[in-house]
Design a protein around this motif. Structure first.
Motif, PDB file in Angstrom:
ATOM      1  N   ASN A 363      41.495  40.783  38.547  1.00  0.00           N
ATOM      2  CA  ASN A 363      40.049  40.641  38.350  1.00  0.00           C
ATOM      3  C   ASN A 363      39.606  39.183  38.493  1.00  0.00           C
ATOM      4  O   ASN A 363      38.799  38.669  37.715  1.00  0.00           O
ATOM      5  CB  ASN A 363      39.619  41.192  36.981  1.00  0.00           C
ATOM      6  N   ASN A 364      40.133  38.540  39.546  1.00  0.00           N
ATOM      7  CA  ASN A 364      39.741  37.157  39.817  1.00  0.00           C
ATOM      8  C   ASN A 364      38.980  37.019  41.131  1.00  0.00           C
ATOM      9  O   ASN A 364      38.728  35.907  41.594  1.00  0.00           O
ATOM     10  CB  ASN A 364      40.973  36.241  39.814  1.00  0.00           C
ATOM     11  N   GLY A 365      38.635  38.158  41.746  1.00  0.00           N
ATOM     12  CA  GLY A 365      37.843  38.136  42.958  1.00  0.00           C
ATOM     13  C   GLY A 365      38.627  37.967  44.238  1.00  0.00           C
ATOM     14  O   GLY A 365      38.033  37.833  45.315  1.00  0.00           O
ATOM     15  N   ARG A 366      39.980  38.013  44.157  1.00  0.00           N
ATOM     16  CA  ARG A 366      40.814  37.860  45.348  1.00  0.00           C
ATOM     17  C   ARG A 366      41.681  39.104  45.550  1.00  0.00           C
ATOM     18  O   ARG A 366      42.212  39.657  44.588  1.00  0.00           O
ATOM     19  CB  ARG A 366      41.699  36.616  45.239  1.00  0.00           C
ATOM     20  N   LEU A 367      41.829  39.502  46.803  1.00  0.00           N
ATOM     21  CA  LEU A 367      42.606  40.697  47.118  1.00  0.00           C
ATOM     22  C   LEU A 367      44.094  40.377  47.180  1.00  0.00           C
ATOM     23  O   LEU A 367      44.526  39.502  47.928  1.00  0.00           O
ATOM     24  CB  LEU A 367      42.158  41.284  48.461  1.00  0.00           C
ATOM     25  N   ASP A 368      44.874  41.106  46.386  1.00  0.00           N
ATOM     26  CA  ASP A 368      46.320  40.993  46.402  1.00  0.00           C
ATOM     27  C   ASP A 368      46.897  42.132  47.249  1.00  0.00           C
ATOM     28  O   ASP A 368      46.211  43.116  47.559  1.00  0.00           O
ATOM     29  CB  ASP A 368      46.862  41.047  44.976  1.00  0.00           C
ATOM     30  N   LEU A 381      55.142  42.395  45.598  1.00  0.00           N
ATOM     31  CA  LEU A 381      53.762  42.135  45.207  1.00  0.00           C
ATOM     32  C   LEU A 381      53.406  40.713  45.637  1.00  0.00           C
ATOM     33  O   LEU A 381      53.986  39.739  45.152  1.00  0.00           O
ATOM     34  CB  LEU A 381      53.580  42.287  43.705  1.00  0.00           C
ATOM     35  N   TYR A 382      52.453  40.621  46.576  1.00  0.00           N
ATOM     36  CA  TYR A 382      51.997  39.328  47.081  1.00  0.00           C
ATOM     37  C   TYR A 382      50.711  38.937  46.359  1.00  0.00           C
ATOM     38  O   TYR A 382      49.659  39.535  46.564  1.00  0.00           O
ATOM     39  CB  TYR A 382      51.743  39.394  48.589  1.00  0.00           C
ATOM     40  N   HIS A 383      50.813  37.908  45.528  1.00  0.00           N
ATOM     41  CA  HIS A 383      49.669  37.412  44.772  1.00  0.00           C
ATOM     42  C   HIS A 383      48.810  36.525  45.664  1.00  0.00           C
ATOM     43  O   HIS A 383      49.311  35.612  46.326  1.00  0.00           O
ATOM     44  CB  HIS A 383      50.146  36.618  43.562  1.00  0.00           C
ATOM     45  N   ASN A 384      47.513  36.774  45.694  1.00  0.00           N
ATOM     46  CA  ASN A 384      46.584  35.974  46.487  1.00  0.00           C
ATOM     47  C   ASN A 384      46.255  34.698  45.720  1.00  0.00           C
ATOM     48  O   ASN A 384      45.603  34.735  44.675  1.00  0.00           O
ATOM     49  CB  ASN A 384      45.315  36.785  46.771  1.00  0.00           C
ATOM     50  N   ASP A 385      46.718  33.576  46.257  1.00  0.00           N
ATOM     51  CA  ASP A 385      46.514  32.288  45.605  1.00  0.00           C
ATOM     52  C   ASP A 385      45.198  31.630  45.984  1.00  0.00           C
ATOM     53  O   ASP A 385      44.873  30.550  45.485  1.00  0.00           O
ATOM     54  CB  ASP A 385      47.661  31.334  45.965  1.00  0.00           C
ATOM     55  N   ASN A 389      46.355  32.455  51.077  1.00  0.00           N
ATOM     56  CA  ASN A 389      47.757  32.141  50.812  1.00  0.00           C
ATOM     57  C   ASN A 389      48.316  33.088  49.758  1.00  0.00           C
ATOM     58  O   ASN A 389      47.619  33.430  48.792  1.00  0.00           O
ATOM     59  CB  ASN A 389      47.911  30.696  50.335  1.00  0.00           C
ATOM     60  N   PHE A 390      49.581  33.478  49.919  1.00  0.00           N
ATOM     61  CA  PHE A 390      50.173  34.475  49.041  1.00  0.00           C
ATOM     62  C   PHE A 390      51.523  34.017  48.521  1.00  0.00           C
ATOM     63  O   PHE A 390      52.270  33.303  49.203  1.00  0.00           O
ATOM     64  CB  PHE A 390      50.354  35.804  49.795  1.00  0.00           C
ATOM     65  N   THR A 391      51.829  34.461  47.288  1.00  0.00           N
ATOM     66  CA  THR A 391      53.115  34.186  46.662  1.00  0.00           C
ATOM     67  C   THR A 391      53.727  35.500  46.192  1.00  0.00           C
ATOM     68  O   THR A 391      53.039  36.328  45.578  1.00  0.00           O
ATOM     69  CB  THR A 391      52.964  33.235  45.459  1.00  0.00           C
ATOM     70  N   ASP A 392      55.000  35.691  46.466  1.00  0.00           N
ATOM     71  CA  ASP A 392      55.745  36.855  45.986  1.00  0.00           C
ATOM     72  C   ASP A 392      55.956  36.711  44.483  1.00  0.00           C
ATOM     73  O   ASP A 392      56.708  35.848  44.026  1.00  0.00           O
ATOM     74  CB  ASP A 392      57.079  36.923  46.736  1.00  0.00           C
ATOM     75  N   VAL A 393      55.285  37.572  43.699  1.00  0.00           N
ATOM     76  CA  VAL A 393      55.394  37.512  42.235  1.00  0.00           C
ATOM     77  C   VAL A 393      55.995  38.798  41.684  1.00  0.00           C
ATOM     78  O   VAL A 393      55.789  39.149  40.520  1.00  0.00           O
ATOM     79  CB  VAL A 393      54.013  37.255  41.591  1.00  0.00           C
ATOM     80  N   SER A 394      56.759  39.499  42.488  1.00  0.00           N
ATOM     81  CA  SER A 394      57.256  40.829  42.127  1.00  0.00           C
ATOM     82  C   SER A 394      58.038  40.831  40.816  1.00  0.00           C
ATOM     83  O   SER A 394      57.795  41.657  39.933  1.00  0.00           O
ATOM     84  CB  SER A 394      58.134  41.373  43.252  1.00  0.00           C
ATOM     85  N   GLY A 412      49.150  52.532  46.374  1.00  0.00           N
ATOM     86  CA  GLY A 412      47.750  52.189  46.150  1.00  0.00           C
ATOM     87  C   GLY A 412      47.528  51.557  44.791  1.00  0.00           C
ATOM     88  O   GLY A 412      48.249  51.831  43.831  1.00  0.00           O
ATOM     89  N   PHE A 413      46.522  50.671  44.739  1.00  0.00           N
ATOM     90  CA  PHE A 413      46.000  50.189  43.467  1.00  0.00           C
ATOM     91  C   PHE A 413      44.939  51.179  43.009  1.00  0.00           C
ATOM     92  O   PHE A 413      44.003  51.483  43.759  1.00  0.00           O
ATOM     93  CB  PHE A 413      45.375  48.800  43.619  1.00  0.00           C
ATOM     94  N   LEU A 414      45.052  51.687  41.796  1.00  0.00           N
ATOM     95  CA  LEU A 414      44.071  52.624  41.270  1.00  0.00           C
ATOM     96  C   LEU A 414      44.009  52.457  39.756  1.00  0.00           C
ATOM     97  O   LEU A 414      45.035  52.260  39.107  1.00  0.00           O
ATOM     98  CB  LEU A 414      44.431  54.068  41.625  1.00  0.00           C
ATOM     99  N   ASP A 415      42.819  52.519  39.214  1.00  0.00           N
ATOM    100  CA  ASP A 415      42.647  52.406  37.766  1.00  0.00           C
ATOM    101  C   ASP A 415      42.719  53.817  37.183  1.00  0.00           C
ATOM    102  O   ASP A 415      41.712  54.465  36.967  1.00  0.00           O
ATOM    103  CB  ASP A 415      41.302  51.741  37.459  1.00  0.00           C
ATOM    104  N   TYR A 416      43.944  54.274  36.928  1.00  0.00           N
ATOM    105  CA  TYR A 416      44.111  55.682  36.536  1.00  0.00           C
ATOM    106  C   TYR A 416      43.558  55.991  35.152  1.00  0.00           C
ATOM    107  O   TYR A 416      43.201  57.140  34.858  1.00  0.00           O
ATOM    108  CB  TYR A 416      45.586  56.095  36.626  1.00  0.00           C
ATOM    109  N   ASP A 417      43.451  54.984  34.282  1.00  0.00           N
ATOM    110  CA  ASP A 417      42.936  55.225  32.936  1.00  0.00           C
ATOM    111  C   ASP A 417      41.559  54.608  32.710  1.00  0.00           C
ATOM    112  O   ASP A 417      41.063  54.600  31.576  1.00  0.00           O
ATOM    113  CB  ASP A 417      43.913  54.715  31.884  1.00  0.00           C
ATOM    114  N   ASN A 418      40.947  54.103  33.777  1.00  0.00           N
ATOM    115  CA  ASN A 418      39.578  53.565  33.717  1.00  0.00           C
ATOM    116  C   ASN A 418      39.395  52.496  32.650  1.00  0.00           C
ATOM    117  O   ASN A 418      38.337  52.406  32.018  1.00  0.00           O
ATOM    118  CB  ASN A 418      38.567  54.708  33.497  1.00  0.00           C
ATOM    119  N   ASP A 419      40.424  51.658  32.464  1.00  0.00           N
ATOM    120  CA  ASP A 419      40.297  50.576  31.477  1.00  0.00           C
ATOM    121  C   ASP A 419      39.777  49.283  32.093  1.00  0.00           C
ATOM    122  O   ASP A 419      39.665  48.262  31.415  1.00  0.00           O
ATOM    123  CB  ASP A 419      41.629  50.331  30.778  1.00  0.00           C
ATOM    124  N   GLY A 420      39.488  49.324  33.408  1.00  0.00           N
ATOM    125  CA  GLY A 420      38.945  48.153  34.069  1.00  0.00           C
ATOM    126  C   GLY A 420      39.978  47.276  34.746  1.00  0.00           C
ATOM    127  O   GLY A 420      39.628  46.222  35.287  1.00  0.00           O
TER     128      GLY A 420
END
Length: 623
Positions: A363-368, A381-385, A389-394, A412-420
């Protein structure tokens, strides 16, 4: 984390290594680590308390029940996927097919398109070819296969699909990739489709995989990217020891298996520019995305990864480096694959990337980005820096270790429990039937993996409770994620190789609120708003969802941005960044609804199937 400048230097080293180790598409590749697939090496088998391989075990008696398998009662079990023979002698028989969620009749409910494979006998005219399925949503939890009625059976050796309104008429069209000629199904607005691929110039002709639609040049029309996998010759299949492939590319852990992809000639990628008159022009070379290395492309996705308002291009490649092309805004792309950190994992190795998930899990406005890959390797998991630019943070994020025995596909990324907070799901299944006869701790049919997002800090594996969807064991391939029942819960449809599909309905017990949006673009952008970004602010947290075509593995998800709201009963603000550059702010009057938002006009309709004490409302799409 590695700085951008350091990455640039490192990239030259990796590029040199890749050039030495990866042969061009003009001939077979040399072995890297042995075998036809990239892996992390041999790992010790992992078994559960009942001595079952962890990929088909590890079940628990109690815990959170997230998914219920409703395949049989939904009607999907009446259809069967077919791809080659059960022995899986050749690579073309192993990779399975995708699934697309498409509201083809504009009734506000998602329908399901399941791509089918084929067999050598069918391709040679000796047997009836398998048919694809288009399951119409009956609004009551059941689906009816209308593929023949709609003209979408395909009847070719099918692999992938992607949804997009390429002619901006307000009705979703469907592109289907095959071994052989691809199809472009134009929606006729009457419940039928017409294949216009020949006229449009997008048939290609060898082995195409996971397509994606996106307006890369900002002219308001959707363009089409189609990855290529292996250049395959059915008359000269890759038999070990023949001129097609050497023996060392047909071994896995010392056991003889089907050959490839390493050792086989790669198929190039293609970008088709939409001319606006029903035809397309291949601009792959001009745009700089034609894959000159002949890598084994699986999944393409148009998405804005550097937040400059232009869609970039992400390509997951099997057993070869991934591509990340940054949109330069002049009709061309810059290959930032190595410099960005996306080409390889943290060990400097290429992975066998199958599926790609895109989402802002912090929830920082960048697509991972999350890439599934082969067994004996962790999923990345490639973190969007920032700035693409991406960093492997697996390992840091907690998703690496448990994934090693699994062979991953749809994701897929999905909010299965709707916690945001966006959670993460992976669909699994092996390619070698021989693994069931070995003590390797992995199996041909495998269970899914679901990770709960702990507020962007860590992912925690959700245990597979006996009798629930997470304890299903199947040879999964393509998967699509979306709200099939318009109840605010994200469901999953899986295309299972050589079997019936699996429909996992989200029955999680949470009572959290949610909101979703169907976007309708204006006259200067794509009508279905592919490429739009939606930012939602609630209780001080700002979430991002994008309208994306394609992704997962050879599949296409629900394109309605969906947000979990936790316990919040109102939304502070929603900002839509439309593909044509316009920005629009709205404040939805309620939650637990799907709102139709039309560019420049705000909310123009709503659909509410779960509103207590209120009549159901269905927002009609506006062609």
């Amino acid at each position: 984390m590695v700085s951008s400048s350091s990455r640039v230097c490192i990239s030259f080293i990796f590029l040199a290594l890749a050039g030495a180790l990866q042969a061009q598409s003009s001939g077979p590749q040399q072995p890297m680590g042995g075998g036809g697939n990239a892996t992390g090496g041999v790992h010790a088998p992992i078994r559960d308390a009942q001595n079952r391989p962890i990929t088909a075990g590890g079940f628990v008696d109690s815990g959170p029940v997230v998914f219920k398998d409703i395949t049989k009662e939904s009607g999907l079990a009446a259809w069967h996927h077919t791809m080659g023979t059960s022995e899986k002698q050749f690579i073309i028989e192993t990779n399975g097919s995708g699934v697309c969620l498409i509201d083809y009749d504009n009734d506000g409910w998602l329908d399901i398109y399941l791509v089918n494979g084929s067999t050598y006998d069918a391709m040679q005219g000796k047997a009836t070819p398998p048919h694809a399925a288009l399951f119409h949503n009956n609004h009551d939890g059941t689906f009816t296969n209308v593929a023949e009625k709609t003209g979408t059976t395909n009847d070719r050796w099918g692999f992938g699909c992607a949804v997009g309104d390429f002619d901006n008429d307000g009705w979703p069209d469907l592109y289907v990739t095959n071994f052989g000629k691809n199809r472009l199904y134009r929606n006729n607005h009457d419940g039928t489709f017409t294949d216009v691929a020949e006229k449009a110039g997008v048939t290609l002709g060898n082995w195409s995989t996971g397509p994606t639609w996106g307006d890369y040049d900002g002219d308001g029309r959707l363009d089409l990217f189609v990855p290529g996998y292996v250049h395959y010759d059915m008359d000269n299949p890759p038999v070990p020891g023949t001129k097609a492939v050497s023996f060392n590319f047909c071994q896995f852990r010392g056991i003889s298996v089907m050959c490839g992809p390493r050792g086989l000639q790669g198929e190039h990628d293609h970008l088709f520019h939409n001319n606006g008159d029903g035809t397309f022009t291949d601009v792959s070379v001009k745009a700089g995305v034609n894959d000159p290395n002949g890598y084994y492309g699986f999944t393409g996705i148009f998405a804005d990864v550097n937040n400059d308002g232009k869609v970039d291009l992400v390509v997951g490649d099997d057993s070869t480096p991934n591509y990340l092309y940054i949109n330069k805004g002049d009709g061309t792309f810059e290959d930032d694959s190595y410099a960005s950190g996306f080409a390889l994992n943290q060990d400097g190795r290429e992975i066998a990337a199958m599926g790609i998930a895109v989402g802002d899990y912090e929830n920082n406005g960048r697509l991972d980005l999350l890439a599934t890959d082969f067994s004996d390797d962790y999923k990345v998991l490639y973190h969007n820096d920032g700035d693409g630019n991406f960093t492997d943070v697996s390992y840091h994020a907690g998703i690496a270790q448990d994934t090693i025995p699994f062979l991953g596909w749809g994701t897929g990324f999905l909010d299965y429990d709707n916690d945001g907070w966006l959670d993460l799901m992976m669909i699994n299944g092996h390619v070698y039937p021989q693994v069931d006869k070995q003590d390797w701790g992995t199996t041909f049919a495998e269970r899914p993996l679901l990770y709960h997002n702990n507020q962007g800090k860590k992912f925690e594996l959700v245990p597979p409770v006996k009798g629930t969807g997470l304890a299903d064991v199947f040879a999964g391939r393509g998967a699509a994620f979306g709200d099939l029942f318009n109840d605010g819960k994200m469901d999953v449809v899986v295309n299972v190789i050589d079997n019936t599909p699996v429909l996992l309905r989200n029955v999680n017990a949470d009572k959290h609120h949610w909101i979703a949006f169907k976007l309708v673009g204006g006259p200067k952008g794509p009508r279905d708003a592919i490429g739009a970004q939606v930012y939602l602010t609630v209780n001080g947290t700002r979430q991002r969802q994008d309208v994306i075509s394609g992704g997962s593995y050879l599949s296409s998800n629900d394109m309605r941005p969906h947000f979990g709201l936790g316990d919040a009963t109102k939304v502070d603000m929603v900002e839509v960044r439309w593909p044509d550059g316009q920005r629009e702010k709205i404040i939805p009057p309620n939650v637990d609804r799907i709102y139709t938002v039309q560019e420049g006009k705000g909310i123009t309709g709503e659909l509410c199937t779960v509103c207590e004490g209120q009549p159901k409302k269905e927002a009609k799409a506006r062609p």
